[in-house]
Design a protein around this motif. Structure first.
Motif, PDB file in Angstrom:
ATOM      1  N   THR A   1      20.667  13.400 -41.100  1.00  0.00           N
ATOM      2  CA  THR A   1      21.875  12.575 -40.988  1.00  0.00           C
ATOM      3  C   THR A   1      22.837  12.874 -42.135  1.00  0.00           C
ATOM      4  OG1 THR A   1      20.676  10.840 -39.829  1.00  0.00           O
ATOM      5  CG2 THR A   1      22.716  10.193 -40.923  1.00  0.00           C
ATOM      6  N   ALA A   2      22.311  13.012 -43.340  1.00  0.00           N
ATOM      7  CA  ALA A   2      23.164  13.295 -44.499  1.00  0.00           C
ATOM      8  C   ALA A   2      23.862  14.642 -44.353  1.00  0.00           C
ATOM      9  CB  ALA A   2      22.336  13.255 -45.782  1.00  0.00           C
ATOM     10  N   TYR A   3      23.149  15.657 -43.872  1.00  0.00           N
ATOM     11  CA  TYR A   3      23.761  16.968 -43.682  1.00  0.00           C
ATOM     12  C   TYR A   3      24.853  16.920 -42.619  1.00  0.00           C
ATOM     13  CZ  TYR A   3      20.415  19.367 -46.677  1.00  0.00           C
ATOM     14  OH  TYR A   3      19.683  19.790 -47.752  1.00  0.00           O
ATOM     15  N   LEU A   4      24.588  16.221 -41.521  1.00  0.00           N
ATOM     16  CA  LEU A   4      25.598  16.114 -40.463  1.00  0.00           C
ATOM     17  C   LEU A   4      26.833  15.361 -40.963  1.00  0.00           C
ATOM     18  CD1 LEU A   4      23.293  15.394 -37.405  1.00  0.00           C
ATOM     19  CD2 LEU A   4      24.651  17.461 -37.816  1.00  0.00           C
ATOM     20  N   THR A   5      26.609  14.304 -41.713  1.00  0.00           N
ATOM     21  CA  THR A   5      27.721  13.526 -42.266  1.00  0.00           C
ATOM     22  C   THR A   5      28.538  14.366 -43.248  1.00  0.00           C
ATOM     23  OG1 THR A   5      26.498  11.461 -41.976  1.00  0.00           O
ATOM     24  CG2 THR A   5      28.323  11.433 -43.561  1.00  0.00           C
TER      25      THR A   5
ATOM     26  N   VAL B   1      -2.732   8.435 -45.830  1.00  0.00           N
ATOM     27  CA  VAL B   1      -2.132   9.640 -45.247  1.00  0.00           C
ATOM     28  C   VAL B   1      -1.096   9.272 -44.186  1.00  0.00           C
ATOM     29  CG1 VAL B   1      -2.625  11.670 -43.810  1.00  0.00           C
ATOM     30  CG2 VAL B   1      -4.036  11.177 -45.794  1.00  0.00           C
ATOM     31  N   ALA B   2      -1.399   8.295 -43.366  1.00  0.00           N
ATOM     32  CA  ALA B   2      -0.458   7.890 -42.312  1.00  0.00           C
ATOM     33  C   ALA B   2       0.860   7.434 -42.924  1.00  0.00           C
ATOM     34  CB  ALA B   2      -1.065   6.779 -41.457  1.00  0.00           C
ATOM     35  N   GLY B   3       0.789   6.635 -43.958  1.00  0.00           N
ATOM     36  CA  GLY B   3       2.010   6.174 -44.612  1.00  0.00           C
ATOM     37  C   GLY B   3       2.803   7.316 -45.231  1.00  0.00           C
ATOM     38  N   ALA B   4       2.098   8.285 -45.800  1.00  0.00           N
ATOM     39  CA  ALA B   4       2.777   9.435 -46.400  1.00  0.00           C
ATOM     40  C   ALA B   4       3.498  10.252 -45.333  1.00  0.00           C
ATOM     41  CB  ALA B   4       1.778  10.300 -47.156  1.00  0.00           C
ATOM     42  N   PHE B   5       2.844  10.463 -44.190  1.00  0.00           N
ATOM     43  CA  PHE B   5       3.498  11.184 -43.098  1.00  0.00           C
ATOM     44  C   PHE B   5       4.747  10.438 -42.638  1.00  0.00           C
ATOM     45  CE2 PHE B   5      -0.635  13.392 -41.641  1.00  0.00           C
ATOM     46  CZ  PHE B   5      -0.276  14.574 -42.256  1.00  0.00           C
ATOM     47  N   GLU B   6       4.645   9.122 -42.493  1.00  0.00           N
ATOM     48  CA  GLU B   6       5.798   8.331 -42.049  1.00  0.00           C
ATOM     49  C   GLU B   6       6.943   8.404 -43.048  1.00  0.00           C
ATOM     50  OE1 GLU B   6       4.040   4.487 -41.395  1.00  0.00           O
ATOM     51  OE2 GLU B   6       3.691   4.918 -39.276  1.00  0.00           O
ATOM     52  N   GLU B   7       6.618   8.293 -44.333  1.00  0.00           N
ATOM     53  CA  GLU B   7       7.659   8.358 -45.362  1.00  0.00           C
ATOM     54  C   GLU B   7       8.363   9.713 -45.352  1.00  0.00           C
ATOM     55  OE1 GLU B   7       6.214   7.279 -49.249  1.00  0.00           O
ATOM     56  OE2 GLU B   7       5.281   5.457 -48.472  1.00  0.00           O
ATOM     57  N   PHE B   8       7.590  10.782 -45.223  1.00  0.00           N
ATOM     58  CA  PHE B   8       8.197  12.107 -45.215  1.00  0.00           C
ATOM     59  C   PHE B   8       9.034  12.305 -43.955  1.00  0.00           C
ATOM     60  CE2 PHE B   8       7.941  16.865 -44.913  1.00  0.00           C
ATOM     61  CZ  PHE B   8       8.785  17.107 -45.978  1.00  0.00           C
ATOM     62  N   GLY B   9       8.548  11.807 -42.822  1.00  0.00           N
ATOM     63  CA  GLY B   9       9.328  11.890 -41.579  1.00  0.00           C
ATOM     64  C   GLY B   9      10.649  11.146 -41.702  1.00  0.00           C
ATOM     65  N   THR B  10      10.613   9.975 -42.318  1.00  0.00           N
ATOM     66  CA  THR B  10      11.845   9.207 -42.541  1.00  0.00           C
ATOM     67  C   THR B  10      12.797   9.990 -43.442  1.00  0.00           C
ATOM     68  OG1 THR B  10      10.704   7.104 -42.235  1.00  0.00           O
ATOM     69  CG2 THR B  10      12.768   7.051 -43.484  1.00  0.00           C
ATOM     70  N   ALA B  11      12.250  10.614 -44.488  1.00  0.00           N
ATOM     71  CA  ALA B  11      13.086  11.401 -45.403  1.00  0.00           C
ATOM     72  C   ALA B  11      13.739  12.577 -44.672  1.00  0.00           C
ATOM     73  CB  ALA B  11      12.256  11.900 -46.584  1.00  0.00           C
ATOM     74  N   LEU B  12      13.008  13.229 -43.783  1.00  0.00           N
ATOM     75  CA  LEU B  12      13.589  14.341 -43.016  1.00  0.00           C
ATOM     76  C   LEU B  12      14.709  13.851 -42.107  1.00  0.00           C
ATOM     77  CD1 LEU B  12      10.524  16.526 -41.938  1.00  0.00           C
ATOM     78  CD2 LEU B  12      12.222  17.018 -43.706  1.00  0.00           C
ATOM     79  N   ALA B  13      14.486  12.745 -41.430  1.00  0.00           N
ATOM     80  CA  ALA B  13      15.520  12.197 -40.540  1.00  0.00           C
ATOM     81  C   ALA B  13      16.760  11.807 -41.340  1.00  0.00           C
ATOM     82  CB  ALA B  13      14.972  10.995 -39.774  1.00  0.00           C
ATOM     83  N   GLU B  14      16.562  11.199 -42.502  1.00  0.00           N
ATOM     84  CA  GLU B  14      17.696  10.827 -43.349  1.00  0.00           C
ATOM     85  C   GLU B  14      18.429  12.065 -43.861  1.00  0.00           C
ATOM     86  OE1 GLU B  14      15.925   8.292 -46.306  1.00  0.00           O
ATOM     87  OE2 GLU B  14      15.884   6.573 -44.943  1.00  0.00           O
TER      88      GLU B  14
END
Length: 112
Positions: free
Chosen positions: A89-93, A73-86
């Motif tokens: 950034t993609a939307y701003l770019t 579960v911890a890894g899944a939360f981290e992966e999803f958090g990374t995807a949101l941050a990316e």
């Protein structure tokens, strides 16, 4: 940033959500660690008699699987958090690139 048809993105909220998921990942990791420690503290809580051995044969594998899932579960939360941050950034770019393209159409062609 919004588009026709009602699609809207708030990159700052996406980044905030990513941060919240990082905190959830940390908490999930702590819960998994506490559970593993509790299970290791009493390695055979079901006992060593015939009933205990029967219980172990049926349930230990499922309990081990559940512990692995909790750890994941911890890894899944981290992966999803990374995807949101990316995504933020993609939307701003994309927004900046679109604004630059629109602004470039206002400038006369200096090549000719």
């Amino acid at each position: 940033m919004s588009a026709p048809g009602g699609f809207e993105v708030d990159p700052s909220r996406l980044r905030a959500g990513a941060g919240e998921l990082a905190a959830l990942a940390e908490r999930a990791r702590a819960v998994a660690s506490e559970l593993a420690e509790a299970l290791q503290a009493v390695p055979r809580p079901w006992g060593g008699d015939a009933v205990g051995e029967s219980f172990a044969a049926t349930h230990v594998e499922a309990a081990d699987h559940a512990l692995r899932q909790v750890n994941g579960v911890a890894g899944a939360f981290e992966e999803f958090g990374t995807a949101l941050a990316e995504a933020a950034t993609a939307y701003l770019t994309a927004d900046a690139d679109a604004a630059n393209a629109v602004n470039a159409t206002d400038e006369p062609d200096r090549a000719g």
